[in-house]
Design a protein around this motif. Structure first.
Motif, PDB file in Angstrom:
ATOM      1  N   GLN A   1     -47.213  26.140  39.705  1.00 57.17           N
ATOM      2  CA  GLN A   1     -48.152  27.171  40.170  1.00 57.17           C
ATOM      3  C   GLN A   1     -49.516  26.536  40.404  1.00 57.17           C
ATOM      4  O   GLN A   1     -50.002  25.744  39.591  1.00 57.17           O
ATOM      5  N   ALA A   2     -50.131  26.859  41.541  1.00 54.76           N
ATOM      6  CA  ALA A   2     -51.467  26.306  41.821  1.00 54.76           C
ATOM      7  C   ALA A   2     -52.462  26.759  40.757  1.00 54.76           C
ATOM      8  O   ALA A   2     -52.393  27.876  40.242  1.00 54.76           O
ATOM      9  N   LYS A   3     -53.344  25.880  40.405  1.00 53.46           N
ATOM     10  CA  LYS A   3     -54.349  26.202  39.376  1.00 53.46           C
ATOM     11  C   LYS A   3     -55.289  27.295  39.880  1.00 53.46           C
ATOM     12  O   LYS A   3     -55.759  27.250  41.013  1.00 53.46           O
ATOM     13  N   TRP A   4     -55.480  28.284  39.022  1.00 58.01           N
ATOM     14  CA  TRP A   4     -56.404  29.391  39.340  1.00 58.01           C
ATOM     15  C   TRP A   4     -57.652  29.243  38.493  1.00 58.01           C
ATOM     16  O   TRP A   4     -57.587  29.012  37.280  1.00 58.01           O
ATOM     17  N   PHE A   5     -58.815  29.353  39.141  1.00 55.61           N
ATOM     18  CA  PHE A   5     -60.076  29.184  38.434  1.00 55.61           C
ATOM     19  C   PHE A   5     -60.687  30.558  38.166  1.00 55.61           C
ATOM     20  O   PHE A   5     -60.967  31.317  39.087  1.00 55.61           O
ATOM     21  N   ALA A   6     -60.844  30.875  36.911  1.00 55.05           N
ATOM     22  CA  ALA A   6     -61.409  32.180  36.537  1.00 55.05           C
ATOM     23  C   ALA A   6     -62.825  32.307  37.084  1.00 55.05           C
ATOM     24  O   ALA A   6     -63.644  31.398  36.921  1.00 55.05           O
ATOM     25  N   PRO A   7     -63.120  33.408  37.755  1.00 58.13           N
ATOM     26  CA  PRO A   7     -64.469  33.564  38.337  1.00 58.13           C
ATOM     27  C   PRO A   7     -65.521  33.769  37.258  1.00 58.13           C
ATOM     28  O   PRO A   7     -65.238  34.260  36.164  1.00 58.13           O
TER      29      PRO A   7
END
Length: 788
Positions: free
Chosen positions: A5-11
């Motif tokens: 899964q592509a890394k998701w950056f928390a806003p």
């Protein structure tokens, strides 16, 4: 092969969201607002004591609290349960109802003016004068004056015009001026009645006029003699019911939302008795032999109970007012007896009823509730043992709200019955605190003769809710100016949006998002954040309103670029947000999707009117315009006459229908819908200005013509005669040449070259003036012949 899964950056927030803080009278600072139960806000607002007309003080408190409630509900999204009480039994109600009943009886007993009634009025006047006025004047000052009443009254009338003397009297009794005014009215009525009796011309209204103008002194005397005869509970309930209905009607006119739950004291007497019994059993109240029950301040203040982390405290809101005898007495009411009271700071939970007072059964005998206990009982019954918000006017701070806190915490055995106390600021009129007891008040009826409900609410939005508000003409001018700015913005944007929506893809404006559109959108974002920050800062409505006004100003600059270069959708977005926020304050009405204040049906308007009724006035105007155009076209009139027709349509035909045509730079008029009265007023003001300008121009022309005529009339004299008598003094010159120029002076001496040169110059000037005069006469004669 496994897929990752592509890394998701928390806003993260670039701009933190402001947190709601409210000014809390319990801490005298701004505290974070944290409701007890999730999104539910339990809120109790002290309601009115209903014994007289609603006034500006009521408007200040209840409209302001309504604004705060709407912000909590419609902006922050809380689920508010607002409870408000009606105090329908109280010392003031009892006294007012009794007085009114006795005065009405006196009028029935005296349908005609008679000497006995005049003597009774005179006696009541003298008693009122001695009890209300003389008590405030220092003894040594009184002893220096004649002792008979007429002389003393003359002395008072002479002295009240002295500001320093009057100030001294007001320090002794703040109602001094009111008492003087009451006596002056009564005195004049008595004197008038005496004159009427002496001439024997009494009418059916004379007795009623005397009683009405002397009712305050008469009521006191009648009450002393006959109060025990006023025993029917319906008398007191009728007065309270009448003024309750009047109050609720006034609140509706001011667009105050009804409370979630409305309570009345008379519906809660049994619950009040049970509540008082528990306070006694908890050790914080005692009953006296006279049937009164008192809260024991000494037992409460500093005490603890099992499970409590802190001691009970009395006067949390106003510790500086502890022991203030004047405030404590005012909180108890004029009918309270104190014989069984142990401490000056104890206050009544239950009062024994005396003759002429309504009563209910209780373990302590027939009686009625004290003032403070009612709110504790009703709030507890609806909201439970603790609430988020309690609100009311700042004048209730002590002793009412402090007594509420004490008796409620004594009942529940807790330390904090209320988490946030919100007190609205005083309202001052002409620099003086408004007070019903001082008769220094403006009724809501009187106020609405000069202010609209929107302007009243806008004036409160323009001020901090917990600050003093000065009600004066400058405030009204400021509010009307702000209302006009918003009005104009709504009229302009509504017309542009309506035109845009009515046009095919798109003929008016543009879809482009240039730098100007991006800047306007960014300004909207900034405004929305600043608006939230203002409301989070303890409901700072004046700052929030200024944010809206600044956004309007910025948008107006954008609109100046012209209709063809304007992105109407961006403007619609801005106007829609402004509309939503103003509606949130309670400043609008009608469908929420409509840009602007909205419109409510006018009084008597048929909202179900059919198309014919609605459209026919407009169709008749257009039909008349068409007929006029056709007639002139067939007559082949000049183009200017058609332009006159279009102006007449704009100014005379459409204005009474509320339609404004605003000529634009592209040659197409922008259609605006406005109140006909506003358009008619603007039209008449324009006509008056044009008439004044024309009159000024005509006056200037007349003055110029008069000046020109005066100049011409200087040429009446022929240059040949100008140096001869009687145009010069006899003997000035003795000889003249053929042109009439002097050649020798009066002594027969030849004129010098310098003199001759000077006279020749004057002769040439007069010759020119004379020639112009003759030409003027010739034109007049020619004009007269043409007219003949």
């Amino acid at each position: 092969m496994a897929l990752n899964q592509a890394k998701w950056f928390a806003p993260s927030q670039a701009t933190p969201k402001p947190v709601l803080k409210v000014y809390n009278s319990l801490t005298r600072q701004k505290d974070d607002f944290v409701p007890i139960y999730d999104n539910l806000v339990k809120w109790y607002n002290c309601g009115p004591t209903v014994y007289d007309s609603s006034h500006m003080g009521h408007a200040r408190n209840y409209v302001t609290q309504d604004i705060l409630r709407r912000i909590m509900e419609d902006y922050f999204g809380y689920d508010v349960h607002l409870v408000m009480n009606i105090t329908d039994i109280d010392d003031k109600i009892i006294i007012r109802a009794r007085h009114q009943y006795l005065i009405d009886g006196l009028k029935k007993e005296n349908p005609l003016l008679n000497q006995e009634l005049i003597d009774m009025s005179q006696g009541a006047w003298e008693k009122y004068f001695k009890s209300k006025i003389l008590k405030s004047i220092p003894i040594e000052e009184l002893e220096a004056q004649p002792s008979h009443t007429p002389a003393q009254w003359q002395y008072v009338q002479a002295r009240v015009s002295d500001p320093s003397w009057l100030e001294g009297m007001l320090q002794r009794d703040e109602k001094f001026s009111m008492h003087v005014a009451t006596l002056e009215t009564s005195y004049s009525a008595i004197e008038s009645a005496r004159m009427t009796m002496n001439v024997g011309s009494s009418s059916e209204t004379d007795a009623a006029i005397l009683i009405e103008n002397s009712k305050d002194p008469l009521a006191v005397v009648l009450d002393e003699k006959l109060k025990h005869t006023v025993s029917d509970p319906a008398i007191f309930r009728a007065l309270a019911s009448y003024w309750e209905d009047s109050f609720m009607a006034d609140m509706a006119r001011l667009r105050v939302k009804p409370p979630t739950t409305l309570t009345r004291v008379t519906d809660y007497v049994e619950e009040i008795v049970v509540f008082v019994e528990k306070v006694i059993s908890n050790g914080f109240a005692y009953s006296g032999e006279d049937g009164n029950v008192w809260f024991d301040k000494t037992a409460f203040d500093g005490s603890t109970r099992e499970g409590m982390n802190h001691m009970h405290e009395y006067a949390k809101l106003a510790p500086w007012s502890k022991g203030n005898k004047a405030l404590l007495a005012e909180g108890e009411g004029a009918l309270t007896s104190y014989s069984s009271k142990k401490s000056p700071e104890d206050f009544a939970l239950w009062k024994s009823s005396k003759p002429g007072e309504p009563s209910w059964p209780s373990p302590w005998g027939q009686g009625r509730p004290g003032w403070h206990i009612e709110c504790s009982v009703m709030a507890t019954d609806i909201l439970g043992e603790q609430m988020d918000i309690h609100s009311g006017g700042i004048d209730l701070l002590f002793p009412h709200h402090d007594n509420e806190l004490a008796q409620s915490e004594a009942y529940h055995n807790n330390n904090q019955w209320v988490n946030y106390f919100l007190h609205t600021g005083h309202l001052h009129i002409a620099g003086l605190k408004m007070s019903k007891s001082l008769k220094n008040f403006i009724t809501i009826d009187e106020m609405l003769q000069n202010w609209t409900p929107r302007q009243v609410r806008l004036s409160f939005v323009s001020q901090l809710w917990n600050n003093r508000l000065d009600w004066n003409e400058s405030l009204q001018a400021e509010v009307k100016a702000r209302e006009t700015v918003i009005d104009n913005f709504f009229v302009q944007t509504r017309a542009l949006v309506s035109e845009w929506d009515a046009a095919p893809t798109p003929q008016n404006g543009t879809w482009k998002h240039t730098k100007d559109e991006r800047n306007l959108t960014a300004e909207l974002y900034r405004s929305q954040h600043a608006f939230r920050a203002a409301l989070c800062d303890s409901f700072n409505t004046p700052q929030a309103l200024q944010v809206i006004l600044d956004l309007i100003s910025y948008t107006n600059v954008y609109l100046k670029r012209g209709r063809s270069s304007t992105n109407i959708d961006v403007v619609r977005h801005v106007a829609g947000w402004i509309t939503k926020m103003l509606r949130m304050f309670g400043l609008g009405e009608g469908p929420p999707t409509e840009i602007g204040w909205g419109t409510a049906p006018a009084s008597g308007e048929d909202v179900g009117a059919d198309k014919e009724v609605v459209l026919m006035p407009y169709l008749r105007v257009l039909s008349t315009f068409r007929d006029d155009v056709r007639r002139r076209a067939m007559a082949k009139v000049s183009h200017s006459e058609f332009l006159e027709l279009t102006d007449r349509l704009r100014d005379d035909g459409l204005v009474p229908l509320g339609v404004a045509l605003d000529d634009q730079e592209d040659g197409k008029a922008l259609v605006k819908l406005m109140p006909p009265s506003a358009l008619i007023k603007a039209r008449e003001e324009k006509k008056a200005a044009l008439a004044a300008k024309a009159a000024q121009k005509a006056a200037s022309k007349a003055a110029a013509e008069k000046q020109a005529l005066a100049k011409l009339e200087r040429g009446k004299l022929s240059p040949e005669e100008m140096f001869k008598p009687p145009n010069v003094l006899e003997g000035t010159y003795s000889e003249w040449d053929a042109k009439g120029l002097p050649t020798r002076d009066g002594e027969g001496e030849e004129m010098s070259k310098a003199q001759s040169k000077k006279l020749a110059k004057l002769w040439e000037e007069q010759a020119k003036r004379h020639e112009a005069w003759l030409e003027h006469l010739k034109k007049q004669e020619s004009g007269a012949q043409e007219e003949a």
